[in-house]
Design an enzyme around this catalytic site. Structure first.
Site, PDB file in Angstrom:
ATOM      1  N   ASN A  20     -10.593  -0.403   0.414  1.00 51.43           N
ATOM      2  CA  ASN A  20      -8.686  -0.123   0.410  1.00 51.43           C
ATOM      3  C   ASN A  20      -8.493  -0.741  -1.077  1.00 51.43           C
ATOM      4  O   ASN A  20      -8.525  -1.903  -1.042  1.00 51.43           O
ATOM      5  CB  ASN A  20      -8.408  -1.002   1.645  1.00 51.43           C
ATOM      6  CG  ASN A  20      -6.782  -0.985   1.743  1.00 51.43           C
ATOM      7  OD1 ASN A  20      -6.055  -0.456   0.711  1.00 51.43           O
ATOM      8  ND2 ASN A  20      -6.522  -1.377   3.031  1.00 51.43           N
ATOM      9  N   CYS A  22       0.787  -1.347  -0.214  1.00 54.44           N
ATOM     10  CA  CYS A  22       0.099  -0.010   0.071  1.00 54.44           C
ATOM     11  C   CYS A  22       0.714   1.280  -0.109  1.00 54.44           C
ATOM     12  O   CYS A  22       0.400   2.479  -0.290  1.00 54.44           O
ATOM     13  CB  CYS A  22      -0.872  -0.128   1.209  1.00 54.44           C
ATOM     14  SG  CYS A  22      -1.778  -1.702   1.361  1.00 54.44           S
ATOM     15  N   HIS A  29      -3.699   6.920   3.034  1.00 55.60           N
ATOM     16  CA  HIS A  29      -4.043   5.780   2.394  1.00 55.60           C
ATOM     17  C   HIS A  29      -5.434   5.277   3.124  1.00 55.60           C
ATOM     18  O   HIS A  29      -5.617   5.602   4.344  1.00 55.60           O
ATOM     19  CB  HIS A  29      -3.058   4.672   3.130  1.00 55.60           C
ATOM     20  CG  HIS A  29      -3.362   3.273   2.574  1.00 55.60           C
ATOM     21  ND1 HIS A  29      -3.766   3.023   1.324  1.00 55.60           N
ATOM     22  CD2 HIS A  29      -3.405   2.185   3.270  1.00 55.60           C
ATOM     23  CE1 HIS A  29      -4.367   1.551   1.243  1.00 55.60           C
ATOM     24  NE2 HIS A  29      -3.888   1.164   2.656  1.00 55.60           N
TER      25      HIS A  29
END
Ligand code: UT7
Length: 328
Positions: free
Chosen positions: A285, A115, A255
């Site tokens: 996500n 990520c 994020h």
């Protein structure tokens, strides 16, 4: 050596059409809308069509970013794709994207930092432009996480979605562009978030498939504690390096892992939620694609103005983390 100021000169995003709602997930695993919303903030995520792979999502986002930069694909010198869900082991997704775009002049490689991959990609690209090696670099975060998600595991399947975000980096006027990067890793936490099957340690076999080793495994609570600590630390360190006070932040683009993780970062930075780009309710996500999708959406919504001080911050598998401060 004279370093050139480098910034983002175009953004673009693409999300697939199919929407997977919390209600849909209620039919698949033992969960409910209320649990998902209160524990994560998520309501929907996008799922790629069967014929779409990561390079297809990356392609759509890249077309928009290149157009927004006022360039053509032939102006791109380098393509970096941050992804943990490449179309295949090799060739890289960046090479597949280069061919789709017709970016004949561009070198191309994939970058693996989960990520945090998009911020790692920005740091790599910006230093290559700053030292004069390249003029225009396309940095893409793109994922088809639905392909490595176990839709019988309620601990993970509620979180992840598919999509892509892209930016073009180039030289910008003095006083604008990237001011700092803060990158980090702690490989000792690698086992908390991983896909074991299919690599050289555990090659794919009927056994690894039966054992679901090709899916994401996550120790959610451990990752959560790490995230809460590292998001604030990384953002503060990037601000310190940039010489910018947290009270002068105009927009935080974090994020999109969990609304509670984002809220803890906002508390640490004393920022109100209005100064934060949040779209995890719509997309979940999307790993390396989360930050560039959120940034492109902030630009679409006119939430970013010339001179704004922007902080990007993320964390992920590895474990890894990254933050950057830039002046738009
Ligand atoms: O990009 C980086 C990737 N990962 C992350 O950012 C994830 C970080 N972690 C998180 O966001 C959170 O840890 C989760 C959202 C994954 C889980 O939230 P939590 O508050 O940490 O819950 P928990 O794992 O401590 O589980 C609490 C309870 C458990 O039940 P028991 O053992 O207390 O009876 C779970 O089994 O909630 C249960 N649970 C669920 N219940 C309904 C776990 N998932 C679900 C679910 N629906 N989907």
């Amino acid at each position: 050596m004279q370093l050139h100021p480098v910034g983002i000169i175009g953004t673009g995003k693409y999300v697939p059409e199919r929407i997977l709602t919390n209600k849909d997930l209620e039919q698949m695993v033992e969960t409910n809308d209320e649990w998902i919303v209160t524990r994560t903030g998520m309501r929907e995520r996008r799922i790629a069509a069967p014929e779409q792979a990561t390079s297809d999502l990356a392609y759509q986002a890249s077309l928009k970013a290149i157009e927004a930069a006022g360039l053509t694909a032939e102006d791109i010198d380098l393509i970096i794709v941050a992804t943990i869900t490449p179309d295949m082991f090799f060739p890289s997704t960046a090479c597949l994207l280069q061919d789709k775009l017709g970016a004949r002049k561009a070198a191309a490689f994939d970058l693996s930092a989960a990520c945090s991959g998009f911020i790692y990609g920005l740091a790599t690209a910006s230093s290559m432009i700053a030292n004069g090696m390249y003029k225009h670099v396309l940095v893409v975060g793109a994922e088809c996480l639905s392909r490595i998600t176990d839709y019988t595991d309620r601990n993970t399947c509620i979180l992840f979605g598919d999509g892509a975000g892209a930016v073009v980096l180039g030289q910008v006027p003095e006083g604008r562009g990237f001011r700092s990067f803060e990158l980090g890793a702690d490989g000792s936490g690698g086992e908390l978030l991983r896909v074991c099957g299919g690599g050289s340690r555990m090659p794919s076999s009927a056994d690894t498939i039966a054992d679901k080793q090709h899916f994401i495994y996550m120790a959610g609570n451990e990752v959560y504690k790490f995230a809460v600590r590292i998001m604030g630390n990384a953002a503060e360190e990037a601000l310190r390096k940039a010489g910018i006070d947290k009270k002068d932040i105009d927009l935080l683009v974090p994020h999109q892992a969990n609304i509670r993780i984002i809220q803890s970062a906002l508390n640490r930075l004393d920022l109100p939620q209005e100064k934060c780009m949040i779209n995890l309710d719509k997309y979940g996500n999307v790993s390396a694609a989360s930050i560039p999708i959120a940034l492109a959406e902030a630009v679409e919504q006119n939430r970013v103005n010339e001179g704004d001080r922007i902080v990007l911050v993320g964390f992920g598998g590895g474990l890894t983390w990254g933050a950057s401060v830039l002046v738009w």
